[in-house]
Design an enzyme around this catalytic site. Structure first.
Site, PDB file in Angstrom:
ATOM      1  NE  ARG A 236     -16.527  -9.663 -12.589  1.00  0.00           N
ATOM      2  CZ  ARG A 236     -16.155  -9.229 -11.392  1.00  0.00           C
ATOM      3  NH1 ARG A 236     -16.580  -9.900 -10.305  1.00  0.00           N
ATOM      4  NH2 ARG A 236     -15.400  -8.170 -11.250  1.00  0.00           N
ATOM      5  CB  SER A 248     -16.334  -5.723 -15.484  1.00  0.00           C
ATOM      6  OG  SER A 248     -16.787  -5.396 -16.797  1.00  0.00           O
ATOM      7  CB  SER A 339     -27.210   2.913 -20.452  1.00  0.00           C
ATOM      8  OG  SER A 339     -27.007   3.888 -19.448  1.00  0.00           O
ATOM      9  CG  ASN A 340     -23.942  -1.729 -15.981  1.00  0.00           C
ATOM     10  OD1 ASN A 340     -24.527  -1.523 -14.934  1.00  0.00           O
ATOM     11  ND2 ASN A 340     -23.294  -2.861 -16.207  1.00  0.00           N
ATOM     12  N   GLY A 364     -29.299  -2.683 -14.376  1.00  0.00           N
ATOM     13  CA  GLY A 364     -29.273  -2.303 -12.973  1.00  0.00           C
ATOM     14  C   GLY A 364     -28.282  -3.141 -12.171  1.00  0.00           C
ATOM     15  CG  HIS A 391     -43.663  -0.209 -31.334  1.00  0.00           C
ATOM     16  ND1 HIS A 391     -43.779  -1.307 -32.167  1.00  0.00           N
ATOM     17  CD2 HIS A 391     -44.529  -0.426 -30.304  1.00  0.00           C
ATOM     18  CE1 HIS A 391     -44.679  -2.139 -31.664  1.00  0.00           C
ATOM     19  NE2 HIS A 391     -45.149  -1.637 -30.537  1.00  0.00           N
ATOM     20  CG  ASP A 395     -43.284  -5.273 -34.368  1.00  0.00           C
ATOM     21  OD1 ASP A 395     -43.392  -4.031 -34.356  1.00  0.00           O
ATOM     22  OD2 ASP A 395     -43.455  -5.962 -35.385  1.00  0.00           O
TER      23      ASP A 395
END
Length: 418
Positions: A236, A248, A339-340, A364, A391, A395
């Protein structure tokens, strides 16, 4: 009432800017409409007189229901109301057009910039110096969010009224920005109890319905993996040394997910009730927090774009989402979602699947962490990710193989060039 998003069932009138008897033009903003995704200014596609308003402020109008009727003064519009009452699902534009018409409003955001510029008066009025600024509620709210002094804006609405497009087209360098004040909570005196009830916005209501439906209908399971990000951090930095667009870590995750989805199309699928749809295109959504809740701008064909392209598009879409300029095609069509919360100092978390996707990746923060390599303890930059899977579609083995490929791309970014 136009359909302004894929999940919209009704629009709530946030504000009427016209009243019965007013003369309106096709480029006048007649109302602010709150949808499940954003608050949008709407305008009719015809000139005429506002003969009828369907509902009062704060009430909802179903999609294709009549929110206003525009025609010539004195014309009879009862036949339109009768037809709408007899067949609520019948689109307003198919109702008899004579002598008056039910004018389906058009979202201001759908108009291209060039058209908006043509609609502005040749000589806009001077900035309003009255203590009570003539501005729509949406324009005031947007100006506050952008830190713009609304007194410096030239209104292009009726009688110099400042409307949303005036805020959108304003050049911030023309005036100093005003810092947004933090909300003040009035706490009760010692020993006293109190609370505040906040009515649900359309966006918050739909988020609740959509995610509750996902959580309780899709059997979720979760796969967590640790990613060593040392090489990604070096890559980066090298990219940003030469790239005109700053990339980013989230851009790297988007690209890595897109490349992994090409290898594992089962993850790029949707549960359709009695069949599974495997998508042959990769559209990645990124959850963005806005005042009313969450919105998911979508990077279309993310696997076919460079990191710089992804970065530029992501920044544009996020800015549009937070300034309420994002349009329905820009926040629909996702086949996978990220989702960060790393920038919020969150170590790891689980996310609820965003329909119609079968998976969502929770990301995270990157943190220096002691790990054992070749019998020795070393410090590595570790990022934890958790894949929530439906599910019914994915799987455990399929989700695990996807994460292994994703790990390879993030730990060795050069593999994303292949």
């Amino acid at each position: 009432m136009p359909l302004l998003s894929d999940t919209m069932k009704e629009g709530v009138i946030a504000e009427w800017h016209k009243k019965v008897g007013d003369t309106v033009k096709s480029d006048d903003v007649i109302a602010d409409v709150e949808t499940d995704k954003a608050t949008m200014e709407v305008m009719p596609y015809v000139d005429g007189t506002l003969l009828y308003i369907g509902v009062e402020k704060g009430k909802g109008v179903p999609v294709n229901g009549i929110m206003a009727i525009i025609g010539k003064p004195g014309e009879d519009f009862q036949s339109i109301l009768d037809a709408d009452k007899n067949n609520a699902s019948k689109p307003a534009e198919t109702a008899p057009a004579q002598p008056a018409v039910a004018a389906a409003p058009q979202p201001v955001q759908s108009a291209p910039v060039a058209t908006t510029a043509q609609q502005a008066p040749a000589t806009p009025p001077e900035p309003n110096t009255d203590d009570r600024v003539k501005a729509s509620p949406l324009a005031k709210k947007l100006a506050e969010e952008k830190g713009v002094d609304i007194n410096n804006l030239k209104g292009s609405g009726d009688n110099g009224r400042v409307i949303k497009r005036d805020v959108d087209s304003y050049t911030p360098s023309a005036a100093p920005q005003v810092a947004k004040a933090a909300p003040v909570v009035q706490y009760q005196p010692v020993g006293a109890e109190g609370y505040t009830d906040t009515p649900l916005s359309q966006m918050r209501r739909i988020i609740a319905q959509k995610l509750a439906g996902s959580k309780f209908s899709a059997p979720h399971f979760y796969l967590t993996m640790s990613i060593t990000m040392d090489k990604a951090m070096d890559a980066r930095k090298a990219i940003n040394d030469i790239s005109p667009v700053k990339v980013s870590f989230n851009d790297l995750v988007i690209k890595a997910c897109a490349m992994a989805l090409r290898r594992h199309p089962e993850v790029n699928s949707s549960w359709m009730g009695d069949f599974i749809r495997q998508n042959h295109h990769i559209h990645i959504g990124t959850a963005v927090s806005v005042d009313e809740g969450l919105i998911v701008p979508v990077i279309k064909f993310a696997d076919q774009k460079s990191l710089s392209q992804i970065s530029d598009e992501a920044k544009t879409l996020i800015d549009k989402a937070r300034s309420k300029k994002i349009t329905p095609p820009e926040f629909t069509g996702n086949t996978f979602t990220i989702s960060n919360l790393g920038m919020m100092d969150i170590d790891e978390f689980t996310a609820i699947i965003n329909p119609p996707d079968s998976c969502i990746l929770a990301v995270g923060k990157i943190a220096p962490t002691p790990v054992v390599e070749n019998g020795a303890v070393v410090i590595r930059q570790i990022m934890k990710i958790t894949l929530s899977c439906d599910h019914r579609v994915v799987d455990g083995a399929v989700g695990s193989r996807f994460l292994q490929t994703l790990k390879t791309h993030l730990e060795n970014p050069v593999t994303m060039l292949a």
